[in-house]
Scaffold this active site. Structure first.
Site, PDB file in Angstrom:
ATOM      1  N   GLY A 137       0.801  -1.095   0.202  1.00  0.00           N
ATOM      2  CA  GLY A 137       0.448  -0.664  -0.447  1.00  0.00           C
ATOM      3  C   GLY A 137       0.868   1.009  -0.074  1.00  0.00           C
ATOM      4  O   GLY A 137       1.884   1.753  -0.855  1.00  0.00           O
ATOM      5  N   CYS A 138       0.436   2.437   0.587  1.00  0.00           N
ATOM      6  CA  CYS A 138       0.520   3.244   0.612  1.00  0.00           C
ATOM      7  C   CYS A 138       2.767   3.469   1.724  1.00  0.00           C
ATOM      8  O   CYS A 138       3.439   4.847   0.834  1.00  0.00           O
ATOM      9  CB  CYS A 138       0.819   5.016   1.555  1.00  0.00           C
ATOM     10  SG  CYS A 138      -1.054   4.937   1.106  1.00  0.00           S
TER      11      CYS A 138
END
Length: 369
Positions: A137-138
């Site tokens: 993800g981020c």
């Protein structure tokens, strides 16, 4: 030592403002019992504009996961090469100089990875290593920097290319009506970023140390529920509080390196939302201005997932960089809850800067593609 050079960043041409986002929420969810809360949360994100890979009318449609993933692949192939070329130019290198490509994305899926397509179409050597990262993800922007650092430490003469491609708008799910989903609809944007880590030479951040930290028992705080309709983003209300357990990890890594995390010259961190930056300021005992690059990315582009840290780093370069040997921290945060952390010093390579200056078009990929 490995040096992280100036990133190239590009955002799509379709723009939505916070005012338009709020009006859409009022129209689409007029009867939602938590609409006032959602509107307040969206307004408080600090996001003013976001860029979308499709017009908003198309973004709001859901033609099915197959069509969306096909669009992800087509748009990535159309938009990534220009960003890669600019990143190579920024570093004073060409495709033949790259030994490994690290491609990060959590908003679409391809197999073979985008790394294989780039090697086949952009002149990278056939023996270029491939490291696709799809499930961080981020945090993947920070992880990509760390894996590039690791590679160049293992192979000191090598150069690594990092590419982050995120089309968060392709994960919009019109039937997800939880408060976390409504907030996400006003927070995330689309963007592409790339940067080179040079084994020798280059102007930028000489990477000295990296580390990772996982907060126990938080796997379900940020996650995907994968269904026939695609990726359904799940965001727990406890996510904004994650800096309290993560800030000590940043402090510990800096201390292990002989540094004080509260007394560094620059900070490049993932801006998941304003609370993240406010809490980091509090727990690290640094002024809010220390996170101005990350906050500018959040304001102008929203949360562009793994590309955030590279966009924030680009802003440091645009400000003129830092003084020689200035010490700094880079951190990406994401599912897990995970932190990927780097420490490094600013270095200026006069010969590389001259080469980049000769090639620089002056727009630094800020022109929309």
């Amino acid at each position: 030592m490995a040096t992280l050079c100036k990133p190239a960043v590009s955002v799509p041409e379709h723009v939505i403002t916070v005012e338009e986002t709020l009006e859409l929420a009022r129209t689409l969810h007029a009867g939602h019992p938590q609409l006032p809360l959602a509107l307040r949360l969206i307004a408080n994100t600090g996001v003013r504009t976001r860029h979308l890979v499709q017009p908003i009318e198309e973004t709001l449609r859901h033609p099915g996961f197959e069509d969306r993933n096909r669009l992800y692949e087509a748009e990535a192939k159309a938009r990534v090469p220009a960003v890669v070329r600019q990143a190579l130019d920024n570093a004073g290198l060409c495709a033949a100089d790259i030994d490994v490509i690290i491609y990060v994305s959590c908003t679409g899926f391809m197999m073979p990875s985008m790394t294989a397509w780039l090697i086949n179409t952009m002149g990278f050597p056939g023996d270029t290593r491939q490291i696709p990262i799809a499930q961080l993800g981020c945090a993947a922007g920070g992880a990509a920097i760390n894996r590039a650092h690791d590679f160049c430490t293992a192979y000191p003469d090598a150069n690594a290319l990092i590419v982050a491609c995120e089309f968060c708008s392709l994960c919009y799910q019109p039937t997800d009506l939880g408060i976390g989903s409504l907030l996400s609809n006003g927070l995330f944007g689309d963007g592409i970023a790339a940067a080179v880590v040079r084994g020798h030479g280059g102007t930028g951040i000489t990477l000295e140390r990296n580390g990772s930290h996982l907060v126990p028992a938080t796997e379900d705080w940020i996650s995907y529920d994968v269904r026939a309709t695609g990726f359904h983003f799940l965001l727990d209300k406890r996510v904004p509080t994650t800096m309290e357990p993560l800030a000590p990890a940043l402090k510990d890594l800096a201390a292990d390196h002989g540094w004080n995390a509260s007394d560094l010259d620059f900070y490049i961190v993932h801006a998941g939302g304003p609370r993240i930056l406010d809490d980091l300021s509090t727990f690290l005992h640094v002024p809010p201005e220390a996170f101005r690059f990350s906050r500018a990315t959040l304001t102008e582009r929203g949360n562009i997932a793994s590309a955030v840290v590279l966009d924030a780093l680009r802003r440091l370069f645009e400000e003129g960089g830092a003084h020689e040997s200035a010490r700094g921290l880079i951190a990406g945060f994401g599912p897990g809850i995970t932190a990927e952390i780097s420490l490094g010093r600013w270095t200026h390579d006069a010969s590389a800067a001259a080469r980049v200056g000769a090639r620089d078009t002056g727009d630094d990929m800020e022109a929309l593609v």
